[in-house]
Enzyme design. Structure first.
Site, PDB file in Angstrom:
ATOM      1  N   ALA A 129       0.834  -1.206   0.000  1.00 61.76           N
ATOM      2  CA  ALA A 129       0.000   0.000   0.000  1.00 61.76           C
ATOM      3  C   ALA A 129       0.866   1.253   0.000  1.00 61.76           C
ATOM      4  O   ALA A 129       0.622   2.203  -0.750  1.00 61.76           O
ATOM      5  CB  ALA A 129      -0.935   0.000   1.211  1.00 61.76           C
ATOM      6  N   TYR A 130       1.875   1.272   0.856  1.00 61.48           N
ATOM      7  CA  TYR A 130       2.740   2.449   0.965  1.00 61.48           C
ATOM      8  C   TYR A 130       3.491   2.696  -0.344  1.00 61.48           C
ATOM      9  O   TYR A 130       3.551   3.832  -0.839  1.00 61.48           O
ATOM     10  CB  TYR A 130       3.723   2.256   2.113  1.00 61.48           C
ATOM     11  CG  TYR A 130       4.498   3.493   2.473  1.00 61.48           C
ATOM     12  CD1 TYR A 130       3.936   4.494   3.253  1.00 61.48           C
ATOM     13  CD2 TYR A 130       5.816   3.657   2.040  1.00 61.48           C
ATOM     14  CE1 TYR A 130       4.654   5.629   3.598  1.00 61.48           C
ATOM     15  CE2 TYR A 130       6.544   4.790   2.381  1.00 61.48           C
ATOM     16  CZ  TYR A 130       5.954   5.768   3.156  1.00 61.48           C
ATOM     17  OH  TYR A 130       6.671   6.903   3.489  1.00 61.48           O
ATOM     18  N   ALA A 131       4.052   1.641  -0.908  1.00 62.48           N
ATOM     19  CA  ALA A 131       4.794   1.786  -2.165  1.00 62.48           C
ATOM     20  C   ALA A 131       3.878   2.249  -3.288  1.00 62.48           C
ATOM     21  O   ALA A 131       4.252   3.113  -4.098  1.00 62.48           O
ATOM     22  CB  ALA A 131       5.462   0.462  -2.535  1.00 62.48           C
ATOM     23  N   SER A 180       1.138   4.000  -2.977  1.00 62.36           N
ATOM     24  CA  SER A 180       0.746   5.391  -2.732  1.00 62.36           C
ATOM     25  C   SER A 180       1.879   6.355  -3.061  1.00 62.36           C
ATOM     26  O   SER A 180       1.650   7.419  -3.643  1.00 62.36           O
ATOM     27  CB  SER A 180       0.304   5.569  -1.274  1.00 62.36           C
ATOM     28  OG  SER A 180       1.382   5.458  -0.367  1.00 62.36           O
ATOM     29  N   LYS A 181       3.101   5.998  -2.709  1.00 63.01           N
ATOM     30  CA  LYS A 181       4.222   6.906  -2.947  1.00 63.01           C
ATOM     31  C   LYS A 181       4.647   6.908  -4.414  1.00 63.01           C
ATOM     32  O   LYS A 181       5.146   7.920  -4.922  1.00 63.01           O
ATOM     33  CB  LYS A 181       5.405   6.534  -2.047  1.00 63.01           C
ATOM     34  CG  LYS A 181       5.127   6.786  -0.564  1.00 63.01           C
ATOM     35  CD  LYS A 181       4.770   8.249  -0.285  1.00 63.01           C
ATOM     36  CE  LYS A 181       4.575   8.522   1.183  1.00 63.01           C
ATOM     37  NZ  LYS A 181       4.294   9.945   1.484  1.00 63.01           N
TER      38      LYS A 181
END
Length: 250
Positions: free
Chosen positions: A153-155, A157-158
């Site tokens: 999710a973080y990857a 989103s970024k």
């Protein structure tokens, strides 16, 4: 060229971590700053900073459209309808493997890390385009470039923040609005406290890859933000600037 005296800034996630470091650096350079955050520490942080520069607090829940709209309206009202600098620093992480991360929790990360960034850029971008000037700084990540580990999710989103930054630069550079991003490397902040534990088997691997031989600090990112927010960066647009101690070049 790095003087921000008289400039008006909004920093999301400004009460802690990198957001606080950036807000402090902007204020020390002369800017008036509004901190938007959901942290119960917000008012305490503002009182801490007030003796040093002009600063305001806006409690805001960036996980919902209504919460963001309310916070953004309050922020621009405190700045008398003008905004010169926007820093999208608010963000969350969920360090679970794909099979352990429900879609609903994936969406929570995307909502704050990407959708809220788009919403803030759209909201404050209107004022900047009308003014004919403005600086937007989004917080990307090393995972804008790499896939990471247990960071779907973080990857995602970024990675999206990086592309959003470049796309908005294409739209608004001609109106005097520069849109850039900072990609922090491994930072010694609350978000990474689990990674910094000596029992974490990944810690030696991470440390070995950082040529600077240390983790970054909010002050390291603050300096880059002052540059991108200043007249020194008037011809810098669409850039994703690593602040990583050389990690990405390794």
């Amino acid at each position: 060229m790095f003087d921000l005296t008289g400039k008006k800034a909004v920093v999301t996630g400004g009460a802690r971590g990198l957001g606080k470091g950036i807000a402090t650096a902007l204020g020390n350079a002369g800017a008036e700053v509004v901190l938007i955050d959901i942290s119960h520490q917000l008012d305490h942080i503002v009182q801490e900073l007030k003796p040093r520069f002009k600063v305001h607090s806006v409690y805001g829940d960036l996980s919902t459209f209504a919460g963001r709209e309310e916070a953004f309206q309050k922020a621009i009202s405190l700045l008398n309808g003008k905004v010169d600098i926007l820093v999208n620093s608010a963000g969350i992480h969920d360090r679970r493997a794909c099979f352990d991360l429900p879609v609903t929790d994936f969406n929570k990360v995307m909502e704050i890390n990407h959708t809220a960034v788009y919403h803030a850029c759209q909201f404050f971008g209107k004022t900047m385009v009308e003014q004919g000037s403005g600086k937007m700084i989004n917080l990307a990540s090393m995972l804008t470039f790499f896939g990471g580990f247990n960071a779907t999710a973080y990857a995602a989103s970024k990675g999206a923040v990086g592309q959003l930054t470049k796309s908005l630069s294409n739209e608004w550079a001609g109106y005097g609005v520069q849109v850039n991003a900072i990609a922090p490397g491994y930072m010694a902040t609350e978000m990474n406290k689990d990674l910094l534990e000596e029992t974490n088997e990944r810690l030696p691997q991470i440390n070995a890859r950082i040529p600077a031989r240390r983790w970054g600090t909010p002050e390291d990112v603050g300096g880059a933000a002052v540059f991108l927010a200043s007249d020194a960066a008037n011809y810098v647009s669409g850039v994703i600037l690593p602040v990583d101690g050389g990690y990405a070049a390794r």
